[in-house]
Design a protein around this motif. Structure first.
Motif, PDB file in Angstrom:
ATOM      1  N   ARG A  24       0.839  -1.211   0.000  1.00  0.00           N
ATOM      2  CA  ARG A  24       0.000   0.000   0.000  1.00  0.00           C
ATOM      3  C   ARG A  24       0.864   1.247   0.000  1.00  0.00           C
ATOM      4  O   ARG A  24       0.579   2.198  -0.728  1.00  0.00           O
ATOM      5  CB  ARG A  24      -0.929   0.016   1.218  1.00  0.00           C
ATOM      6  CG  ARG A  24      -2.126  -0.900   1.082  1.00  0.00           C
ATOM      7  CD  ARG A  24      -3.172  -0.624   2.134  1.00  0.00           C
ATOM      8  NE  ARG A  24      -2.667  -0.582   3.484  1.00  0.00           N
ATOM      9  CZ  ARG A  24      -2.686  -1.611   4.338  1.00  0.00           C
ATOM     10  NH1 ARG A  24      -3.185  -2.772   3.959  1.00  0.00           N
ATOM     11  NH2 ARG A  24      -2.208  -1.485   5.551  1.00  0.00           N
ATOM     12  N   LYS A  25       1.939   1.239   0.784  1.00  0.00           N
ATOM     13  CA  LYS A  25       2.842   2.405   0.823  1.00  0.00           C
ATOM     14  C   LYS A  25       3.529   2.614  -0.518  1.00  0.00           C
ATOM     15  O   LYS A  25       3.681   3.738  -0.977  1.00  0.00           O
ATOM     16  CB  LYS A  25       3.885   2.242   1.930  1.00  0.00           C
ATOM     17  CG  LYS A  25       3.343   2.518   3.298  1.00  0.00           C
ATOM     18  CD  LYS A  25       4.442   2.427   4.337  1.00  0.00           C
ATOM     19  CE  LYS A  25       3.913   2.771   5.710  1.00  0.00           C
ATOM     20  NZ  LYS A  25       4.973   2.814   6.704  1.00  0.00           N
ATOM     21  N   GLN A  26       3.959   1.538  -1.143  1.00  0.00           N
ATOM     22  CA  GLN A  26       4.654   1.647  -2.431  1.00  0.00           C
ATOM     23  C   GLN A  26       3.727   2.229  -3.494  1.00  0.00           C
ATOM     24  O   GLN A  26       4.096   3.156  -4.209  1.00  0.00           O
ATOM     25  CB  GLN A  26       5.169   0.282  -2.872  1.00  0.00           C
ATOM     26  CG  GLN A  26       5.864   0.318  -4.227  1.00  0.00           C
ATOM     27  CD  GLN A  26       6.271  -1.062  -4.715  1.00  0.00           C
ATOM     28  OE1 GLN A  26       6.003  -2.076  -4.085  1.00  0.00           O
ATOM     29  NE2 GLN A  26       6.899  -1.105  -5.862  1.00  0.00           N
ATOM     30  N   MET A  55      -9.702  10.338   1.263  1.00  0.00           N
ATOM     31  CA  MET A  55      -9.420   9.000   0.743  1.00  0.00           C
ATOM     32  C   MET A  55      -8.086   9.013  -0.013  1.00  0.00           C
ATOM     33  O   MET A  55      -7.267   8.109   0.159  1.00  0.00           O
ATOM     34  CB  MET A  55     -10.560   8.552  -0.182  1.00  0.00           C
ATOM     35  CG  MET A  55     -10.370   7.182  -0.751  1.00  0.00           C
ATOM     36  SD  MET A  55     -10.577   5.930   0.539  1.00  0.00           S
ATOM     37  CE  MET A  55     -10.696   4.467  -0.451  1.00  0.00           C
ATOM     38  N   ILE A  56      -7.863  10.040  -0.826  1.00  0.00           N
ATOM     39  CA  ILE A  56      -6.605  10.147  -1.573  1.00  0.00           C
ATOM     40  C   ILE A  56      -5.427  10.255  -0.601  1.00  0.00           C
ATOM     41  O   ILE A  56      -4.401   9.604  -0.787  1.00  0.00           O
ATOM     42  CB  ILE A  56      -6.625  11.354  -2.542  1.00  0.00           C
ATOM     43  CG1 ILE A  56      -7.725  11.183  -3.598  1.00  0.00           C
ATOM     44  CG2 ILE A  56      -5.259  11.562  -3.184  1.00  0.00           C
ATOM     45  CD1 ILE A  56      -7.581   9.982  -4.502  1.00  0.00           C
ATOM     46  N   ILE A  57      -5.576  11.045   0.443  1.00  0.00           N
ATOM     47  CA  ILE A  57      -4.521  11.173   1.456  1.00  0.00           C
ATOM     48  C   ILE A  57      -4.212   9.801   2.058  1.00  0.00           C
ATOM     49  O   ILE A  57      -3.051   9.407   2.175  1.00  0.00           O
ATOM     50  CB  ILE A  57      -4.920  12.185   2.550  1.00  0.00           C
ATOM     51  CG1 ILE A  57      -4.932  13.600   1.966  1.00  0.00           C
ATOM     52  CG2 ILE A  57      -3.978  12.094   3.751  1.00  0.00           C
ATOM     53  CD1 ILE A  57      -5.578  14.638   2.887  1.00  0.00           C
ATOM     54  N   GLY A  58      -5.257   9.079   2.453  1.00  0.00           N
ATOM     55  CA  GLY A  58      -5.066   7.751   3.034  1.00  0.00           C
ATOM     56  C   GLY A  58      -4.386   6.775   2.092  1.00  0.00           C
ATOM     57  O   GLY A  58      -3.547   5.974   2.496  1.00  0.00           O
ATOM     58  N   ARG A  63      -2.286   4.082   4.077  1.00  0.00           N
ATOM     59  CA  ARG A  63      -3.135   3.749   5.236  1.00  0.00           C
ATOM     60  C   ARG A  63      -4.494   3.216   4.833  1.00  0.00           C
ATOM     61  O   ARG A  63      -5.221   2.703   5.677  1.00  0.00           O
ATOM     62  CB  ARG A  63      -3.331   4.986   6.110  1.00  0.00           C
ATOM     63  CG  ARG A  63      -2.055   5.440   6.757  1.00  0.00           C
ATOM     64  CD  ARG A  63      -2.296   6.636   7.613  1.00  0.00           C
ATOM     65  NE  ARG A  63      -1.055   7.075   8.231  1.00  0.00           N
ATOM     66  CZ  ARG A  63      -0.840   8.290   8.668  1.00  0.00           C
ATOM     67  NH1 ARG A  63      -1.785   9.204   8.569  1.00  0.00           N
ATOM     68  NH2 ARG A  63       0.308   8.612   9.211  1.00  0.00           N
ATOM     69  N   ARG A  64      -4.875   3.393   3.576  1.00  0.00           N
ATOM     70  CA  ARG A  64      -6.189   2.971   3.122  1.00  0.00           C
ATOM     71  C   ARG A  64      -6.064   1.894   2.066  1.00  0.00           C
ATOM     72  O   ARG A  64      -5.274   2.005   1.143  1.00  0.00           O
ATOM     73  CB  ARG A  64      -6.954   4.151   2.494  1.00  0.00           C
ATOM     74  CG  ARG A  64      -7.283   5.295   3.404  1.00  0.00           C
ATOM     75  CD  ARG A  64      -8.341   4.976   4.438  1.00  0.00           C
ATOM     76  NE  ARG A  64      -9.572   4.474   3.905  1.00  0.00           N
ATOM     77  CZ  ARG A  64     -10.677   5.191   3.766  1.00  0.00           C
ATOM     78  NH1 ARG A  64     -10.692   6.455   4.071  1.00  0.00           N
ATOM     79  NH2 ARG A  64     -11.775   4.626   3.313  1.00  0.00           N
TER      80      ARG A  64
END
Length: 118
Positions: A24-26, A55-58, A63-64
């Motif tokens: 998710r981070k990548q 949502m875009i930030i997450g 994180r999302r």
């Protein structure tokens, strides 16, 4: 009990959870990098992709989790091939989003820390 595809949270190993977090981070970092290179705000990306800015930030922070169909929406807005969201750039990038803050100048007056700030 036979081991197979996890169907309950209790069947997911810590190693699997960490792999999911890393992925998710990548992907989030790559989305952020492409968005910034196109001078597109998080809000604009969210509006065009049918998602909220939060949502875009997450997503960008890893994180999302999102449905894979939404990745196509994001790729369409960014005008990139879906594979580009999974392909690391040819150079190293930070995995954590950077935040522009405010810095104190030598006169004691606060000013924005932008690209021209000295």
């Amino acid at each position: 009990m036979a081991l197979g595809v996890p169907t309950r949270p209790t069947q997911t190993t810590d190693a699997q959870l960490q792999r999911w977090r890393d992925r998710r981070k990548q992907v989030g970092s790559r989305i952020r990098e492409i968005r910034i290179s196109q001078e597109l705000s998080q809000e604009a990306l969210g509006l065009e992709a049918g998602m909220s800015r939060n949502m875009i930030i997450g997503i960008e922070w890893g994180r999302r989790s999102i449905a894979y169909e939404r990745l196509w929406d994001i790729a369409d807005v960014l005008r990139v091939d879906l594979r580009d969201l999974f392909t690391p750039p040819p150079y190293a990038t930070a995995t954590e989003p950077q935040r522009k803050g405010r810095v104190k100048s030598s006169t004691g007056v606060r000013r924005s820390a932008g690209p021209d700030a000295k």
